[in-house]
Design a protein around this motif. Sequence first.
Motif, PDB file in Angstrom:
ATOM      1  N   PRO A 188      38.619 -12.834 -39.366  1.00 36.20           N
ATOM      2  CA  PRO A 188      39.306 -13.189 -38.055  1.00 36.20           C
ATOM      3  C   PRO A 188      38.298 -13.980 -37.138  1.00 36.20           C
ATOM      4  O   PRO A 188      37.290 -13.476 -37.264  1.00 36.20           O
ATOM      5  N   GLY A 189      38.785 -15.264 -36.579  1.00 37.69           N
ATOM      6  CA  GLY A 189      37.905 -15.742 -35.806  1.00 37.69           C
ATOM      7  C   GLY A 189      36.971 -16.590 -36.327  1.00 37.69           C
ATOM      8  O   GLY A 189      36.129 -17.399 -35.557  1.00 37.69           O
ATOM      9  N   HIS A 190      37.144 -17.084 -37.578  1.00 35.23           N
ATOM     10  CA  HIS A 190      36.263 -17.865 -38.386  1.00 35.23           C
ATOM     11  C   HIS A 190      37.021 -18.650 -39.465  1.00 35.23           C
ATOM     12  O   HIS A 190      36.910 -18.462 -40.374  1.00 35.23           O
ATOM     13  N   PRO A 191      37.609 -19.751 -38.612  1.00 31.05           N
ATOM     14  CA  PRO A 191      38.344 -20.557 -39.736  1.00 31.05           C
ATOM     15  C   PRO A 191      37.609 -21.237 -40.690  1.00 31.05           C
ATOM     16  O   PRO A 191      36.593 -21.711 -40.553  1.00 31.05           O
ATOM     17  N   VAL A 192      38.130 -21.705 -41.763  1.00 31.05           N
ATOM     18  CA  VAL A 192      37.681 -22.375 -42.842  1.00 31.05           C
ATOM     19  C   VAL A 192      37.383 -23.923 -42.520  1.00 31.05           C
ATOM     20  O   VAL A 192      38.448 -24.675 -42.046  1.00 31.05           O
ATOM     21  N   ALA A 193      36.369 -24.452 -42.738  1.00 31.47           N
ATOM     22  CA  ALA A 193      36.120 -26.012 -42.316  1.00 31.47           C
ATOM     23  C   ALA A 193      35.071 -26.368 -43.268  1.00 31.47           C
ATOM     24  O   ALA A 193      33.915 -26.276 -43.264  1.00 31.47           O
ATOM     25  N   TRP A 194      35.533 -26.541 -44.618  1.00 36.69           N
ATOM     26  CA  TRP A 194      34.636 -27.031 -45.706  1.00 36.69           C
ATOM     27  C   TRP A 194      33.701 -28.193 -45.363  1.00 36.69           C
ATOM     28  O   TRP A 194      34.117 -29.313 -44.940  1.00 36.69           O
ATOM     29  N   ARG A 195      32.431 -27.890 -45.890  1.00 38.39           N
ATOM     30  CA  ARG A 195      31.495 -29.146 -45.628  1.00 38.39           C
ATOM     31  C   ARG A 195      30.601 -29.466 -46.836  1.00 38.39           C
ATOM     32  O   ARG A 195      30.114 -30.662 -46.803  1.00 38.39           O
ATOM     33  N   ALA A 196      30.645 -28.707 -47.741  1.00 35.82           N
ATOM     34  CA  ALA A 196      29.983 -28.832 -49.101  1.00 35.82           C
ATOM     35  C   ALA A 196      30.391 -28.116 -50.174  1.00 35.82           C
ATOM     36  O   ALA A 196      30.702 -26.954 -50.044  1.00 35.82           O
ATOM     37  N   ALA A 197      30.410 -28.603 -51.415  1.00 33.49           N
ATOM     38  CA  ALA A 197      30.721 -27.669 -52.528  1.00 33.49           C
ATOM     39  C   ALA A 197      29.688 -28.186 -53.762  1.00 33.49           C
ATOM     40  O   ALA A 197      29.275 -29.131 -53.841  1.00 33.49           O
ATOM     41  N   VAL A 198      29.513 -27.128 -54.568  1.00 36.03           N
ATOM     42  CA  VAL A 198      28.465 -27.441 -55.798  1.00 36.03           C
ATOM     43  C   VAL A 198      29.053 -26.554 -56.962  1.00 36.03           C
ATOM     44  O   VAL A 198      29.311 -25.387 -56.709  1.00 36.03           O
ATOM     45  N   GLN A 199      29.041 -27.129 -58.307  1.00 38.77           N
ATOM     46  CA  GLN A 199      29.077 -26.310 -59.373  1.00 38.77           C
ATOM     47  C   GLN A 199      28.028 -25.394 -59.792  1.00 38.77           C
ATOM     48  O   GLN A 199      26.883 -26.085 -60.097  1.00 38.77           O
ATOM     49  N   ALA A 200      27.949 -24.237 -59.863  1.00 37.64           N
ATOM     50  CA  ALA A 200      26.712 -23.317 -60.385  1.00 37.64           C
ATOM     51  C   ALA A 200      26.898 -22.498 -61.425  1.00 37.64           C
ATOM     52  O   ALA A 200      27.823 -21.262 -61.320  1.00 37.64           O
ATOM     53  N   GLY A 201      27.020 -22.919 -62.470  1.00 38.29           N
ATOM     54  CA  GLY A 201      27.444 -22.158 -63.954  1.00 38.29           C
ATOM     55  C   GLY A 201      28.933 -22.175 -63.845  1.00 38.29           C
ATOM     56  O   GLY A 201      29.457 -23.264 -64.058  1.00 38.29           O
ATOM     57  N   ASP A 202      29.596 -20.816 -63.814  1.00 38.84           N
ATOM     58  CA  ASP A 202      30.766 -20.709 -63.888  1.00 38.84           C
ATOM     59  C   ASP A 202      31.581 -20.562 -62.817  1.00 38.84           C
ATOM     60  O   ASP A 202      32.733 -20.192 -62.825  1.00 38.84           O
ATOM     61  N   LYS A 203      30.844 -20.802 -61.697  1.00 36.14           N
ATOM     62  CA  LYS A 203      31.435 -20.446 -60.329  1.00 36.14           C
ATOM     63  C   LYS A 203      31.312 -22.013 -59.193  1.00 36.14           C
ATOM     64  O   LYS A 203      30.184 -22.650 -59.490  1.00 36.14           O
ATOM     65  N   LEU A 204      32.440 -22.110 -58.488  1.00 30.34           N
ATOM     66  CA  LEU A 204      32.276 -23.190 -57.533  1.00 30.34           C
ATOM     67  C   LEU A 204      31.703 -22.465 -56.142  1.00 30.34           C
ATOM     68  O   LEU A 204      32.286 -21.632 -55.733  1.00 30.34           O
TER      69      LEU A 204
END
Length: 220
Positions: A188-204
Amino acid sequence: APVPPKPTAPVASVSAAQLAAGHWSVLPPAPITPRTGASVVWTGTELLVWGGGSSAAGQTLHSDGAAYNPRTGRWRSLPPAPLSSRVEQTAAWDGAEMIIWGGYDQLSALHVTKDGAAYDPQTDRWRMLPPAPLSARAQVISTWTGTDLILLGGYPAVTRDFNSFHDGASYDPSTDRWTAILPPTPPPGHPVAWRAAVQAGDKLLAFSDWATTTSCGGGC
């Protein structure tokens, strides 16, 4: 028919000493006009540049592109794309194609698009992507997992306050299909605001702003 993408060309690792011993060289003029906000990907043999905008007499958007081969030191023009002129679109190299999606096609009204296309340098041809399960948007974060293109976030055109989208989608070139990605539920109180993403093995791994406000009284 869709075909599985080829493995991405490996990137040779170098040491700091090797980089320090290197040198810069000036590239020959490209067969496209100067621009900013263009899509740029590396195929393993060529640098692909497409789209973007320039502002000689007002903002002009482009739908053309070019490829540079550092071995030959030469540019070549890309064939006409089946997409409208645009800027701030997302792009990724999947091992066989440069995939383009979204972007602003009118900057005066901040009008965004929701279509995409893929360019194959081996055949020198474009193909349209099927409709994505996303609303129109620009400045989308993209990453290639090795099998899928992941799109996250982005910005709409209906407002200038740039509230970002929270959802995303996954595109599989081998099946030519999209899958919607629901946004996570933040505390609560922390909305999602995507800034970066990277693939690391089997996880994003994706990074969002972590914003909070604290009242400090009047006049501060």
